[in-house]
Design a protein around this motif. Structure first.
Motif, mmCIF file in Angstrom:
data_model
loop_
_atom_site.group_PDB
_atom_site.id
_atom_site.type_symbol
_atom_site.label_atom_id
_atom_site.label_comp_id
_atom_site.label_asym_id
_atom_site.label_seq_id
_atom_site.Cartn_x
_atom_site.Cartn_y
_atom_site.Cartn_z
ATOM 1 N N GLN A 208 0.839 -1.195 0.000
ATOM 2 C CA GLN A 208 0.000 0.000 0.000
ATOM 3 C C GLN A 208 0.878 1.249 0.000
ATOM 4 N N GLN A 209 1.860 1.282 0.885
ATOM 5 C CA GLN A 209 2.652 2.503 1.059
ATOM 6 C C GLN A 209 4.107 2.352 0.627
ATOM 7 N N GLY A 210 4.511 1.127 0.317
ATOM 8 C CA GLY A 210 5.888 0.921 -0.117
ATOM 9 C C GLY A 210 6.023 1.140 -1.610
ATOM 10 N N ALA A 218 10.248 1.052 4.610
ATOM 11 C CA ALA A 218 11.031 1.155 5.850
ATOM 12 C C ALA A 218 10.150 1.136 7.101
ATOM 13 N N ARG A 219 8.989 1.812 7.046
ATOM 14 C CA ARG A 219 8.181 1.833 8.271
ATOM 15 C C ARG A 219 7.546 0.478 8.533
ATOM 16 N N GLY A 220 7.260 -0.247 7.438
ATOM 17 C CA GLY A 220 6.755 -1.609 7.622
ATOM 18 C C GLY A 220 7.783 -2.469 8.340
ATOM 19 N N ALA A 222 10.014 -1.355 10.348
ATOM 20 C CA ALA A 222 10.064 -0.842 11.727
ATOM 21 C C ALA A 222 8.915 -1.411 12.561
ATOM 22 N N TRP A 223 7.687 -1.390 11.983
ATOM 23 C CA TRP A 223 6.547 -1.944 12.735
ATOM 24 C C TRP A 223 6.775 -3.434 13.024
ATOM 25 N N SER A 224 7.350 -4.132 12.058
ATOM 26 C CA SER A 224 7.566 -5.572 12.225
ATOM 27 C C SER A 224 8.582 -5.841 13.338
#
Ligand code: GLY
Length: 370
Positions: A208-210, A218-220, A222-224
């Motif tokens: 969706q955002q990558g 990168a934030r995915g 980080a969340w992982s």
């Protein structure tokens, strides 16, 4: 823990700046749940899924400064979220309630506050898709997002508070499915997994955002990293620790020397110049969660060092907005949604929130192991 002696002072100064900046925001936009800036201004209210972070930041600033004004504001912004405990439209109930009511409950022990979080945890659990064994994303029953690793903790919270084993089972199944379909062998992650919700068959990785389905937003990542570390802390299931460490290894291997990642590690070179300071802040806090749980003392030390490196970078130019009086956020150079051009090269409220959370965790660790 080896930390450059000057870092503590720089972080203390940075938190004083954050406190002043957030106070100015609340005074300028009373009652508004800000999300991302436009040219440095919190120009409009944020989407409902993001409403937990400003109050979460106020709770953190109350902890960091002991200033009762932050406590008053934290309560003022937290209470209106209460009806959302029954909101079936979002997969972000962990973001909304663990940053707010759970922190309030930790401070007071009031069971009414705990029950709000428990109810939100049960609402979150109702997203479970039994055939595919995951908590589905707001986009529909076919979809699993990596971000949900940061929200599954509210189901574990409800399981712990009530002793309901079925809730714990749902949370663990979600974590195992996320690990199986979204985390790759090299530790990178896909943003989204698409399933046939009727049969539970996993169909493909998506995004969706990558940048792309096979890239690494990168934030995915980080969340992982943070989500698997927290899920391991709450369950003791070893595979979850291994997954968080795999994510951390990928981050350490691919991040630029200053510790702030490009918005997507596999975007074309020209687009990788755009960083995401919020991902760096989430990783710093996640690494400080992971370090005390790590499988070896060498890894623990590495995670602390990388977290310190990130915080040192974020506490100065060009990231900390200090010295730019027109800028209303705390961290510059965040990226919310690159392809939709939303919040690109701006301040993002969760970046500011996790920056302060990470600094608070580091201060706590320094107290425990000076
Ligand atoms: N959708 C959550 C995020 O932007 O990280």
């Amino acid at each position: 823990m080896l930390v450059d002696a000057g870092l503590d002072d720089r972080l203390r100064d940075a938190i004083a700046f954050v406190a002043a900046q957030v106070r100015r925001t609340v005074e300028r936009y009373p009652g508004v749940y800000v999300m991302y800036t436009r040219s440095g201004r919190w120009s409009e209210p944020g989407a409902p899924w993001s409403h937990g972070w400003l109050p979460g930041l106020l709770w953190l600033l109350h902890g960091a400064t002991d200033d009762p004004w932050f406590r008053e504001q934290a309560e003022r912004y937290t209470w209106p979220l209460e009806p959302r405990k029954l909101d079936p439209s979002t997969h972000d109930l962990g973001f909304l309630f663990l940053s707010t009511f759970a922190r309030w409950h930790q401070l007071t022990g009031d069971p009414v506050l705990r029950d709000v979080v428990v109810t939100a945890g049960r609402t979150m659990a109702s997203r479970f898709q039994p055939a595919g064994e995951y908590l589905c994303a707001a986009t529909g029953p076919q979809s699993l997002f990596v971000d949900i690793m940061m929200n599954v903790g509210i189901v574990l919270y409800a399981a712990r508070a009530t002793g309901d084993e079925a809730l714990r089972d749902i949370a663990l199944r979600h974590c195992r499915t996320t690990r199986r379909v979204l985390v790759r062998g090299d530790g990178s992650v896909a943003h989204e997994g698409v399933f046939d919700p009727a049969t539970g068959e996993f169909l493909r990785q998506s995004m969706q955002q990558g940048y792309r389905a096979d890239s690494c937003w990168a934030r995915g990542l980080a969340w992982s990293l943070y989500g698997f570390a927290a899920a391991y802390r709450d369950t003791g299931e070893r595979a979850l620790l291994d997954t968080a460490e795999l994510n951390a290894d990928y981050f350490v291997e691919h991040v630029p020397a200053d510790g702030v990642p490009p918005w997507d590690f596999r975007a074309p070179a020209a687009e990788r110049a755009q960083r995401d300071s919020s991902a760096a802040a989430v990783v710093a806090s996640g690494l400080l969660e992971l370090a005390p749980l790590a499988s070896s003392s060498a890894k623990a030390e590495l995670y602390r060092l990388i977290a310190c490196r990130i915080l040192d970078t974020l506490a100065g130019p060009p990231y900390l907005a200090r010295g730019d009086d027109d800028w209303e956020g705390v961290l510059k150079h965040g990226t919310y949604h690159h392809s939709k051009r939303l919040g690109v090269d701006e301040s993002l409220i969760w970046g500011d929130h996790y920056f302060v959370e990470a600094v608070a965790k580091l201060a706590q660790l320094r107290k425990e192991t000076p």
